[in-house]
Structures are given as structure tokens and as C-alpha cells.
Design an enzyme around this catalytic site. Structure first.
Site, PDB file in Angstrom:
ATOM      1  N   CYS A   2       0.987  -1.066   0.070  1.00  0.00           N
ATOM      2  CA  CYS A   2      -0.042  -0.025   0.061  1.00  0.00           C
ATOM      3  C   CYS A   2       0.895   1.037  -0.056  1.00  0.00           C
ATOM      4  O   CYS A   2       1.593   1.520   0.981  1.00  0.00           O
ATOM      5  CB  CYS A   2      -0.884  -0.145   1.179  1.00  0.00           C
ATOM      6  SG  CYS A   2      -1.902   1.578   1.585  1.00  0.00           S
ATOM      7  N   GLU A 103      -3.779   1.094  -5.142  1.00  0.00           N
ATOM      8  CA  GLU A 103      -3.044   0.180  -5.860  1.00  0.00           C
ATOM      9  C   GLU A 103      -2.836   0.283  -7.180  1.00  0.00           C
ATOM     10  O   GLU A 103      -3.783   1.244  -8.011  1.00  0.00           O
ATOM     11  CB  GLU A 103      -3.415  -1.311  -5.648  1.00  0.00           C
ATOM     12  CG  GLU A 103      -3.582  -1.805  -4.265  1.00  0.00           C
ATOM     13  CD  GLU A 103      -2.268  -2.004  -3.401  1.00  0.00           C
ATOM     14  OE1 GLU A 103      -1.214  -1.459  -4.051  1.00  0.00           O
ATOM     15  OE2 GLU A 103      -2.329  -2.143  -2.356  1.00  0.00           O
TER      16      GLU A 103
END
Length: 236
Positions: A2, A103
Site C-alpha cells: 500500500c 493500488e
């Protein structure tokens, strides 16, 4: 992994969603749709049984590792009990509230960002490890000594199509248990493994590549791209 997250609400509303009636707020960070590593973001943790909200630097490196290791923004769940992360797993468990995270897919130079969030649009409670000790007076520039990392695990289900790693997200009750300093670190690691929300709890959509630039902000960053902007690969 992340590398960005969406923390666009104020800390008090995240605390209310967490289910706690009150907290000690030592946070001046403003909401953002594009939180990036190296910035200071609100995190939740317990001090003497009281929920605290403090602004911490996103990125951590132990003081002894300054010339040995890079700054980390994530910690892999499967490595939490090793020598490097074990101390923080025992004494530095934290939660980062958010509305979603990002993402990327695609080849380098053509990276497509995706916004991932709960299907019910409730806040996320992402597990984190942090060092809450103040910076040493002799090294005030090394912000990463008192920073945080997000705990990540292997992605599952359809989420693998977006990325092979994901932040570990718990519901509010389990996240509160994670914060309990009386919970042994082995049980904390097991809690993270067994109670992490699965891919069925989330949905995701493509968003503007403006997210790729740290410092860009605004609600438009999370707006889904129309289908006619999809690449041939996306449509396949």
C-alpha cells in the site's frame, strides 16, 4: 503493498465509527484523498486504556538501521514476529483509519491507479506498527525513527488482479482488540491472520492518474473513470 491511502474524513468521525465515545486528540493533520509516505497522518493507539489520536510519520526505520536498511512504509504480516518488527508488535500496535487505499496495475510508465474501499463504504481500520517514542534530541531529522508502517498480507480472490498485497483491515471490534497492550504479540499476529476482512468485503474502480503525483488532492481523485476510458486490457 500500500503506497497511498484515502483519509478524507476528520479524525473525530473515524473515532466515532471506531465505536469509542471519546479520545485524546493530538492531531493537526488535515483530511486528504491522497496520503503519501513521508507525510504525517493520524493514527489510533491506546495509552493507559485511553484512545489517543496522534500524527505520525508514515515510514519507519529503527535507529540502529540508519546505515543498513531503507525506510519501510509496509510490514509483511508473515514477518511480524521477526527480530526487526517483534518489538513494535509487542509495544507499538496501532490502527490507521481511512476511507480507502490505492493500488496500481500496468507497465511502468503506464501505471493505472485503483481506489479500493469497503462495499458498504464504512471506514477502514488498517493495522499498523509504530514507534511512539519522541525523536532523539541529537537526531531530530530522522523522522522515520518515530514513524509507522501498515501491515500487509497476500491478496486473495479478485483483488489479486489489482495487486498481490493488501493492507490488513479489521472490523472495529477486532481492531480494538489489536490495540489492547495486554494481548500477547503471538495472539495479535494470529488475530491479524484470522480476522482480516477478505476480498468479498471490498470493491474497487479505476481512478485518475493524477493520484500518481504526491501532493495532488481533492475529491475528484476518487471518482470512477468512465468505462470508455478503459484500456483494451481492462475490457478483455
Amino acid at each position: 503493498m500500500c503506497g497511498r491511502f484515502d483519509q478524507n474524513d476528520i479524525a473525530r468521525r473515524y473515532v466515532a465509527a471506531f465505536g469509542w465515545a471519546d479520545a485524546v486528540y493530538d492531531s493537526a493533520a488535515r483530511p486528504t484523498f491522497n496520503a503519501a509516505p513521508g507525510t504525517y497522518r493520524p493514527v489510533l493507539h491506546l495509552v493507559d486504556g485511553k484512545l489517543h489520536v496522534d500524527d505520525l510519520h508514515w515510514g519507519y526505520r529503527a535507529s540502529w538501521a540508519a546505515d543498513k536498511l531503507p525506510v519501510s512504509v509496509n510490514a509483511r504480516l508473515e514477518k511480524l514476529t521477526n527480530n526487526y518488527w517483534g518489538r513494535l508488535l509487542k509495544n507499538g500496535r496501532a490502527v490507521v483509519p481511512a476511507s480507502g487505499w490505492y493500488e496500481w496495475t500496468g507497465a511502468k510508465g503506464k501505471r493505472q491507479p485503483w481506489h479500493i474501499h469497503r462495499k458498504d463504504r464504512e471506514p477502514l481500520f488498517m493495522l499498523a506498527l509504530a514507534d511512539f517514542r519522541p525523536l532523539r534530541d541529537d537526531n531530530p531529522e530522522n523522522k522515520a525513527e518515530s514513524g509507522f508502517v501498515l501491515v500487509t498480507a497476500d491478496a486473495e480472490g479478485g483483488m489479486v488482479d489489482v495487486h498481490d498485497r493488501r493492507p490488513v483491515v479489521l472490523n472495529a471490534a477486532d481492531a480494538a482488540t489489536w490495540l489492547d497492550p495486554d494481548l500477547p504479540r503471538e495472539q495479535a499476529e494470529m488475530l491479524a491472520r484470522q480476522m482480516a476482512l477478505g476480498p468479498e468485503a471490498f470493491e474497487w474502480h479505476r481512478v485518475s492518474t493524477e493520484v500518481n503525483y504526491a501532493g495532488r488532492d481533492g475529491e475528484h481523485l476518487v471518482v470512477p473513470l468512465p468505462d470508455d476510458d478503459a484500456t483494451d486490457e481492462d475490457k478483455a
